[in-house]
Design a protein around this motif. Structure first.
Motif, PDB file in Angstrom:
ATOM      1  N   GLY A 194      -5.378   3.664  19.320  1.00  0.00           N
ATOM      2  CA  GLY A 194      -4.123   4.275  18.897  1.00  0.00           C
ATOM      3  C   GLY A 194      -3.952   4.172  17.389  1.00  0.00           C
ATOM      4  N   ALA A 195      -3.063   4.991  16.852  1.00  0.00           N
ATOM      5  CA  ALA A 195      -2.796   4.984  15.411  1.00  0.00           C
ATOM      6  C   ALA A 195      -2.244   3.630  14.992  1.00  0.00           C
ATOM      7  N   ALA A 196      -2.658   3.184  13.804  1.00  0.00           N
ATOM      8  CA  ALA A 196      -2.229   1.877  13.314  1.00  0.00           C
ATOM      9  C   ALA A 196      -1.771   1.985  11.870  1.00  0.00           C
ATOM     10  N   GLN A 197      -0.699   1.289  11.537  1.00  0.00           N
ATOM     11  CA  GLN A 197      -0.220   1.190  10.160  1.00  0.00           C
ATOM     12  C   GLN A 197      -0.581  -0.198   9.640  1.00  0.00           C
ATOM     13  N   LEU A 198      -1.457  -0.240   8.640  1.00  0.00           N
ATOM     14  CA  LEU A 198      -1.863  -1.515   8.050  1.00  0.00           C
ATOM     15  C   LEU A 198      -0.857  -1.885   6.966  1.00  0.00           C
ATOM     16  N   CYS A 199      -0.310  -3.081   7.050  1.00  0.00           N
ATOM     17  CA  CYS A 199       0.720  -3.480   6.104  1.00  0.00           C
ATOM     18  C   CYS A 199       0.613  -4.965   5.774  1.00  0.00           C
ATOM     19  N   THR A 200       1.265  -5.338   4.690  1.00  0.00           N
ATOM     20  CA  THR A 200       1.296  -6.730   4.261  1.00  0.00           C
ATOM     21  C   THR A 200       2.623  -6.959   3.537  1.00  0.00           C
ATOM     22  N   THR A 201       2.757  -8.106   2.857  1.00  0.00           N
ATOM     23  CA  THR A 201       3.999  -8.415   2.141  1.00  0.00           C
ATOM     24  C   THR A 201       3.677  -8.790   0.690  1.00  0.00           C
ATOM     25  N   ARG A 202       4.707  -8.820  -0.137  1.00  0.00           N
ATOM     26  CA  ARG A 202       4.536  -9.193  -1.546  1.00  0.00           C
ATOM     27  C   ARG A 202       4.076 -10.648  -1.673  1.00  0.00           C
ATOM     28  N   CYS A 203       4.518 -11.476  -0.734  1.00  0.00           N
ATOM     29  CA  CYS A 203       4.110 -12.887  -0.780  1.00  0.00           C
ATOM     30  C   CYS A 203       2.602 -13.029  -0.603  1.00  0.00           C
ATOM     31  N   VAL A 204       2.025 -12.217   0.278  1.00  0.00           N
ATOM     32  CA  VAL A 204       0.577 -12.254   0.484  1.00  0.00           C
ATOM     33  C   VAL A 204      -0.147 -11.811  -0.778  1.00  0.00           C
ATOM     34  N   ILE A 205       0.344 -10.746  -1.416  1.00  0.00           N
ATOM     35  CA  ILE A 205      -0.274 -10.258  -2.654  1.00  0.00           C
ATOM     36  C   ILE A 205      -0.168 -11.318  -3.751  1.00  0.00           C
ATOM     37  N   LYS A 206       1.000 -11.934  -3.888  1.00  0.00           N
ATOM     38  CA  LYS A 206       1.190 -12.967  -4.909  1.00  0.00           C
ATOM     39  C   LYS A 206       0.262 -14.153  -4.667  1.00  0.00           C
ATOM     40  N   GLU A 207       0.098 -14.519  -3.403  1.00  0.00           N
ATOM     41  CA  GLU A 207      -0.782 -15.639  -3.078  1.00  0.00           C
ATOM     42  C   GLU A 207      -2.224 -15.328  -3.471  1.00  0.00           C
ATOM     43  N   LEU A 208      -2.691 -14.119  -3.200  1.00  0.00           N
ATOM     44  CA  LEU A 208      -4.056 -13.736  -3.560  1.00  0.00           C
ATOM     45  C   LEU A 208      -4.239 -13.692  -5.075  1.00  0.00           C
ATOM     46  N   GLU A 209      -3.207 -13.238  -5.785  1.00  0.00           N
ATOM     47  CA  GLU A 209      -3.281 -13.203  -7.245  1.00  0.00           C
ATOM     48  C   GLU A 209      -3.384 -14.611  -7.814  1.00  0.00           C
ATOM     49  N   SER A 210      -2.685 -15.549  -7.219  1.00  0.00           N
ATOM     50  CA  SER A 210      -2.679 -16.924  -7.722  1.00  0.00           C
ATOM     51  C   SER A 210      -4.013 -17.634  -7.492  1.00  0.00           C
ATOM     52  N   LEU A 211      -4.807 -17.147  -6.543  1.00  0.00           N
ATOM     53  CA  LEU A 211      -6.084 -17.793  -6.220  1.00  0.00           C
ATOM     54  C   LEU A 211      -7.221 -17.341  -7.124  1.00  0.00           C
ATOM     55  N   GLY A 212      -6.968 -16.374  -7.973  1.00  0.00           N
ATOM     56  CA  GLY A 212      -7.921 -16.011  -9.015  1.00  0.00           C
ATOM     57  C   GLY A 212      -9.061 -15.114  -8.562  1.00  0.00           C
ATOM     58  N   ALA A 220     -11.907 -15.575  -7.143  1.00  0.00           N
ATOM     59  CA  ALA A 220     -12.588 -15.809  -5.867  1.00  0.00           C
ATOM     60  C   ALA A 220     -12.092 -14.850  -4.780  1.00  0.00           C
ATOM     61  N   LEU A 221     -10.823 -14.477  -4.851  1.00  0.00           N
ATOM     62  CA  LEU A 221     -10.243 -13.577  -3.843  1.00  0.00           C
ATOM     63  C   LEU A 221      -9.783 -12.259  -4.468  1.00  0.00           C
ATOM     64  N   TYR A 222     -10.426 -11.879  -5.559  1.00  0.00           N
ATOM     65  CA  TYR A 222     -10.046 -10.626  -6.230  1.00  0.00           C
ATOM     66  C   TYR A 222     -10.313  -9.425  -5.327  1.00  0.00           C
ATOM     67  N   GLY A 223     -11.447  -9.420  -4.640  1.00  0.00           N
ATOM     68  CA  GLY A 223     -11.759  -8.304  -3.739  1.00  0.00           C
ATOM     69  C   GLY A 223     -10.777  -8.211  -2.580  1.00  0.00           C
ATOM     70  N   ALA A 224     -10.385  -9.350  -2.032  1.00  0.00           N
ATOM     71  CA  ALA A 224      -9.399  -9.354  -0.946  1.00  0.00           C
ATOM     72  C   ALA A 224      -8.056  -8.831  -1.430  1.00  0.00           C
ATOM     73  N   LYS A 225      -7.721  -9.164  -2.687  1.00  0.00           N
ATOM     74  CA  LYS A 225      -6.458  -8.672  -3.252  1.00  0.00           C
ATOM     75  C   LYS A 225      -6.484  -7.146  -3.374  1.00  0.00           C
ATOM     76  N   LEU A 226      -7.613  -6.586  -3.805  1.00  0.00           N
ATOM     77  CA  LEU A 226      -7.726  -5.130  -3.925  1.00  0.00           C
ATOM     78  C   LEU A 226      -7.564  -4.452  -2.563  1.00  0.00           C
ATOM     79  N   ILE A 227      -8.108  -5.059  -1.525  1.00  0.00           N
ATOM     80  CA  ILE A 227      -7.971  -4.491  -0.177  1.00  0.00           C
ATOM     81  C   ILE A 227      -6.517  -4.545   0.269  1.00  0.00           C
ATOM     82  N   ALA A 228      -5.864  -5.701   0.079  1.00  0.00           N
ATOM     83  CA  ALA A 228      -4.476  -5.867   0.521  1.00  0.00           C
ATOM     84  C   ALA A 228      -3.526  -4.927  -0.212  1.00  0.00           C
ATOM     85  N   GLN A 229      -3.832  -4.637  -1.470  1.00  0.00           N
ATOM     86  CA  GLN A 229      -2.961  -3.766  -2.256  1.00  0.00           C
ATOM     87  C   GLN A 229      -2.970  -2.326  -1.757  1.00  0.00           C
TER      88      GLN A 229
END
Length: 234
Positions: A55-73, A75-84
């Motif tokens: 079935g159709a799916a809407q992929l979503c996240t929150t600003r807190c998740v994005i901020k957390e990935l940004e703070s980790l530097g 090492a998780l830059y690629g994950a941050k790009l995906i989440a954005q």
């Protein structure tokens, strides 16, 4: 193996659709750990997840998740790009961001009214999600996405629904008494009575017809009496 995994997911989706009213498009909340695992295992979430959930799916996240990935530097830059790339769902932490796991838990409070899925590799977050009924859990294992089977909490909730234990007898009685107090039961009875009266014949119309018949029947007998008198006089 792929066919078996697909059947497994379809059965679980049927459980959530039937018992917790999940409908398309399915809203999937992803955290940074899931995005990182997808990147490491070369999983195309946007392309593969709808087929897996059937079935159709809407992929979503929150600003807190994005901020957390940004703070980790870096090492998780690629994950941050995906989440954005995902849609942002508003949380209550605008001024004071919290950890991704804390934020996602806040999004499924009060019975998960928005019917979110949770996609995470965080074992502690997964355990907390399982303590709440009606929340599908996604994770990545052996280079594939997996929809976890319903938790014991979800199964117990459904069992209570089926045995009608979620609404005690005293509450049922109070609902009936409240209806009677508000006059809802009387109104239903009055509507039924009105319908019965409308379908019956008019008694006045019947009486008028009977009078006409008697008058018509009396007129010829009076004429006969007059004719007899005339004959006698002659």
């Amino acid at each position: 193996m792929g066919v078996t995994r697909q059947k497994h997911a379809k059965k679980i989706m049927g459980f959530y659709k039937h018992n917790f009213q999940f409908r398309e498009p399915f809203q999937v909340l992803l955290d940074g750990t899931f995005c990182q695992a997808a990147l490491r295992n070369k999983i195309q979430i946007r392309e593969q997840l709808p087929g897996y959930l059937d079935g159709a799916a809407q992929l979503c996240t929150t600003r807190c998740v994005i901020k957390e990935l940004e703070s980790l530097g870096k090492a998780l830059y690629g994950a941050k790009l995906i989440a954005q790339r995902f849609e942002l769902r508003s949380c209550s932490h605008h001024k004071n961001p919290v950890s991704g796991s804390t934020c996602l838990l806040s999004m499924i409070e009060d019975g998960n009214p928005h019917h979110f899925f949770i996609a995470t590799q965080d074992q502690d977050l997964s355990n907390k999600v399982k303590r709440k009924p009606g929340i599908p859990l996604l994770f990545i294992i052996q280079n594939t996405m997996v929809l976890d089977k319903p938790s014991p909490k979800s199964l117990a909730f459904v069992q209570k629904l089926q045995t009608n234990q979620l609404v005690p007898e005293y509450q049922k009685q109070s609902i009936v008494e409240l209806k009677e107090k508000e006059g809802l039961v009387k109104q239903e009875g009055e509507k039924r009575r009105k319908r019965k009266r409308a379908g019956g014949p008019n008694p006045l119309s019947c009486l008028k017809k009977k009078k006409k018949k008697t008058q018509e029947g009396q007129e010829p007998s009076a004429e006969k009496k007059k004719r007899r008198k005339r004959k006698r006089n002659r």
